[in-house]
Each structure stands twice: as structure tokens, then as C-alpha cells.
Design an enzyme around this catalytic site. Sequence first.
Site, PDB file in Angstrom:
ATOM      1  CG  ASN A   1      -9.642 -20.313  -3.698  1.00  0.00           C
ATOM      2  OD1 ASN A   1     -10.394 -21.106  -3.675  1.00  0.00           O
ATOM      3  ND2 ASN A   1      -8.947 -19.220  -2.810  1.00  0.00           N
ATOM      4  CB  ILE A   2     -10.415 -24.277  -8.156  1.00  0.00           C
ATOM      5  CG1 ILE A   2      -9.407 -24.053  -7.280  1.00  0.00           C
ATOM      6  CG2 ILE A   2     -11.674 -23.358  -8.934  1.00  0.00           C
ATOM      7  CD1 ILE A   2      -7.925 -24.580  -8.721  1.00  0.00           C
TER       8      ILE A   2
ATOM      9  CB  CYS B   1     -12.259 -15.094 -12.825  1.00  0.00           C
ATOM     10  SG  CYS B   1     -11.602 -16.387 -14.038  1.00  0.00           S
ATOM     11  CB  SER B   2      -7.429 -15.232 -11.599  1.00  0.00           C
ATOM     12  OG  SER B   2      -7.939 -15.213 -10.075  1.00  0.00           O
TER      13      SER B   2
ATOM     14  N   GLY C   1      -9.195 -16.439 -16.591  1.00  0.00           N
ATOM     15  CA  GLY C   1     -10.739 -16.396 -17.228  1.00  0.00           C
ATOM     16  C   GLY C   1     -11.443 -17.865 -17.806  1.00  0.00           C
TER      17      GLY C   1
ATOM     18  NE  ARG D   1     -10.283 -25.990 -12.445  1.00  0.00           N
ATOM     19  CZ  ARG D   1      -8.915 -25.141 -12.850  1.00  0.00           C
ATOM     20  NH1 ARG D   1      -7.686 -26.025 -12.528  1.00  0.00           N
ATOM     21  NH2 ARG D   1      -8.244 -23.845 -12.938  1.00  0.00           N
TER      22      ARG D   1
END
Length: 576
Positions: free
Chosen positions: A276-277, A339-340, A342, A385
Site C-alpha cells: 500500500n501507499i 486494488c482497493s 482503483g 499523493r
Amino acid sequence: MENIRTPKVENVRLLDRSSGQRKATVGTLYLSATHTIFVENNPETRKETWLLHSMVSSVERPPTTPAGSPLILRCKDFRVFQILISQERDCLDVQASLVRLSRPEKFSELYCLSFNPNVNKEEREESWTFMDLMADYRRMGVPNNLWLLSAANSEYRVCDTYPSQLFVPKSATPAIIVGSSRFRSRGRFPVLSYFHQDTLAAVCRCSQPLSGFSGRCQEDEMMLQAIMKSNPGSEFIYVVDTRPKLNAMANRAAGKGYENEDHYSNIKLQFIGIENIHVMRSSQQRIIDVGDMRSSSMTDFLWGLENSGWLKHIKAVLDAGVFIARAVADEGVSVLVHCSDGWDRTTQACSVASILLDPFYRTIRGLMVLIERDWVSFGHKFSHRYAHLDGDPKEVSPVIDQFLECVWQLSEQFPCAFQFNERFLIAVHVHVYSCQYANFLGNSEKERRDMRLRQRSHSVWPDLWKDRAQYTNPLFQAEQSQSQGVLRPNTSPYCFKMWKALYNHVDKSTPPHQSPADFLSAVREESQQLEEELTNHQEVPAGGTAHHQAAGSRQEDRRSDGETDPVDRGPGSEED
């Protein structure tokens, strides 16, 4: 300007640590609303260093020394500047100003929105028409009898983080689309990302289902069935969950999770394992720390590189793209990626797969189109981000850094397959963070429309295109790239390298050398000149010279264009 306490400080010492500079230069430091500017005192050079405030990641103040008060500016493109100010009071003022200026609270404070948008109005409007995503879909061969352009998300009614124009399977009715969106996190239902004309297989994207431990949705199951039917040559589709399986299982406790193969009888579920991030953010920080180590031994460097886990994460992203590309090109099977939510790992996997599948995306214009499609239009959270505004530091993560590095790793394995060089990738990286242009502001197409960015700023792509000569790879062979078709990289651990040029890891003991790309460009240019001279000599008739022949040819061209021979204009005329 109200945030600037001291706009000018003299007798400042500046050291650019990331460039290998050994000795600090003395000059004057200026603070403007958008830039920090350092001007050398040396009357012969008067070199200027300009730094956008939006590129500053942190402002550190080490302890005061007898020589003065230091500041360390760390930038988002990994440059590091060390400033020494003689007066502590001035240093505190500069620090306070830079901290505030580098953390804007609203978009209007950013550089690209700080000037009059009506200056060069026509140029601004044209800059936004440079990129045509619908033309790229037409190049892929859609719409067709399998995929159609849906108006379901017009005015962002179904999903506010998706683009308004979406391609869906022909058999997906509006009821199926709406029902599927309600069963997917953030309403991000399955849609087309890339269509492979040769096999008719597609790469689709979405977010995780809200399945929990036992939930199901008939419309969502019908949507995945429709994706399978849109590929006549396959009886199933792959669902690629880019998360580690343990993470996906943990999400089930929150009512989310992944597809149950008992409910979706036509799927094969594949977990990839991209972290994850938060893991990626700390991993990149460790790789930066490795570069900051001074006089480190080889053992320390290798230990730091391994401990960061960075190249392991790059491999995971590339492996995801390789799996998707092989499924589409070799097996002819469509793939649904999520993913979670997207918009991070999903975007990485889909765009890497497109690079592997389609030679167009290995060109300068093609990579621009790919980033605009899979990243910008599909709602990657650029502002969160890459810390464009002062916000939650836990939202920051180097997602697009990893994609660009995957492309660089591929270009190292296939040096003739990419039209662009690493300078182009680094330029894109800088513009993602710099906010010099508005392409990467906001977190979705809707946000950018609501902010009226096209009326208030410029697009980056035309300016990068104008400079394409410096971004061109001299080894690129268009014919070879086309004939290669699908790239099949080796993803064994030993094939991954440290991207020194991005992280500014220069050899501080020796002066910089000419890069191999520059050397090859010079050799190619010289070879072309020699070939032209040789051709001219071969074409010279007996008793003539290449110069006379060329002059005669020019006169003949003018006659054919309806011009007469120029008259003698006397000494000093343009024809002399």
C-alpha cells in the site's frame, strides 16, 4: 507576498549537495511569491539558481555554527540545497517564510494559477487541445461491435472520480452499470482501459467489491459476464487483485474485500502483492537516506538498498504488468484489474501493461497519452499523493514515481524500443510535483473541470513536445519497436538497477562525464553529415564541384517555382 518576512538576504552561502558541488558559492538570496532565487556575487558569471516553492519538500534548520545559521532545503525531485545565513534572525525569517510558501493552502497560490490567464489566450486554449484521448481509443479500434461509448457517467452522475466518457461492454445496460457501481468502492465500476485489436482481449479496471464475507450483487456479476462476452475467444476472465492477499482479506472485515469465485463462475482470481501507499512512502524515504549517506562503504550502501525494499516494490509493479500483458497477448484472455479504490496500484498495473503491449506508448507522444488517460482522466489523486497543498502527510506516496521507474527499467532492458530517453521521464516527474502547469492538479477530471483549470492555466504537453529533440533516444528504432510488438522483460531480481539519474546520486569525486545518450547523439549527427558529404562527392560530374552542383540545383529549383535568376544587386547584397 504577505508570507515573506525578509525578501532579500545578502552574503548567503549556497551549496547544491545533490549536484556534487564541493564549495559553497556566495551571493544574494531573494524570496518571491513563487520562487526562491539565489544570485552569485561573482561579476563574471552572476549565475542564478531558481527554485519553485512547490518543489520544496522540507525545510530543516540544523544547529547554529560559528560561521552562521544553516538551512537544508530538500526537494521533491531529490535535490538538496544547503544555505548558510550569517545572521540567525534572518535565518529564522527565511525558514518561516519558506515553510509557509512551500505548503500552499489553496490552489490559487500555486505557480500555474498565479498569472493572468488571458495573456496568450489562444496559445492557452490550443495547449489543451493537444491531447485527444478519443483519438487514442479510435486507434485501438473502439467503439466497435464489442465495446461502446457509454453516456452513463455524463456529468459524473454514477462515479465522480471517473471521466465522463467511458467504454463499456456492448451488453452492459444502464441498469447493470448503476447496479455494479453501487457494489464497488467509490462507485468505480468495471470499464475499459485498453483494447488489444489482435486478440480482442481487453484490460479493464475498477475498485474492490463491497462483498464483505458473503455479500453479492447480481448486476456486478452480470457486468463481469459482459466483459467476458466482449471477448469471443475466451470462456473466462482474469481478475487481478494487485494487493497482497492478506490485505484484501483484512478489508473483508470492513465490508469490502474481493470477488468470491463461487459467485463469479467465469473468473480466475489472481493476487499480485503490491504493497500500500504507506509502505511505498517509507520505502522511498529509505532509498533517499541511502543516497544521503556520506563516505559510505559498499557494504553500507548495499545493505541500505536492500533494507529499503524499493527495488522489490518496483519488481512487484512490473510483475503485475507482465501478468496482464501475457494474459491479453499470449492467452487472449481479458483482464479486470483492481486494488482497493482503483486509483493507485490499479493505475500502475494497467499503464505498465499498456507499455508492454503497445509500441505506441513507447513513443514520446504515446507516453503523454497514456499518462493523460490512465492517470489523469481516471482519477489518480495527484494533489494528495504529491502534496500540492498542505494536507495529510499520510496521503502522500510515490505512486507515479514507481511507474516512471518501471518504464526506465524497461528502457534499460530494451534500449532500442523507446523513442524517449530518461531525461523525458525525469521531466515528467518534475512537472508532476512542480505545479508549473495545471495537468496534474486536483484528484479527478470533475475537480479540474469545477476549478476551470483550462480557462486559468496552460497544459504541459505542448511544451514538452516542442523540446522533444532533447528527449529523443538516439538508439530508438521504430521498425524494431513495431516488429517486437509485446515486450517480454526479464523480472529476475538481478535485472533491476538503481536509477541514479532520478535520485541525483552523482559521483562527488569526479567531474560529470558526457552521458552515453549525448555521446551517441553527437556520433549520429556527425555520421549523417559525413554521409551527406559523401553523397555530394559521388554525385559531382567530371569537371564540376559539389558546390557548383548544389548552386545549380538551387537555381533550377527557383525556376521550377516560377522564380527568375536574381539580378546582380551589387556589393553587400544578400546574395553575396
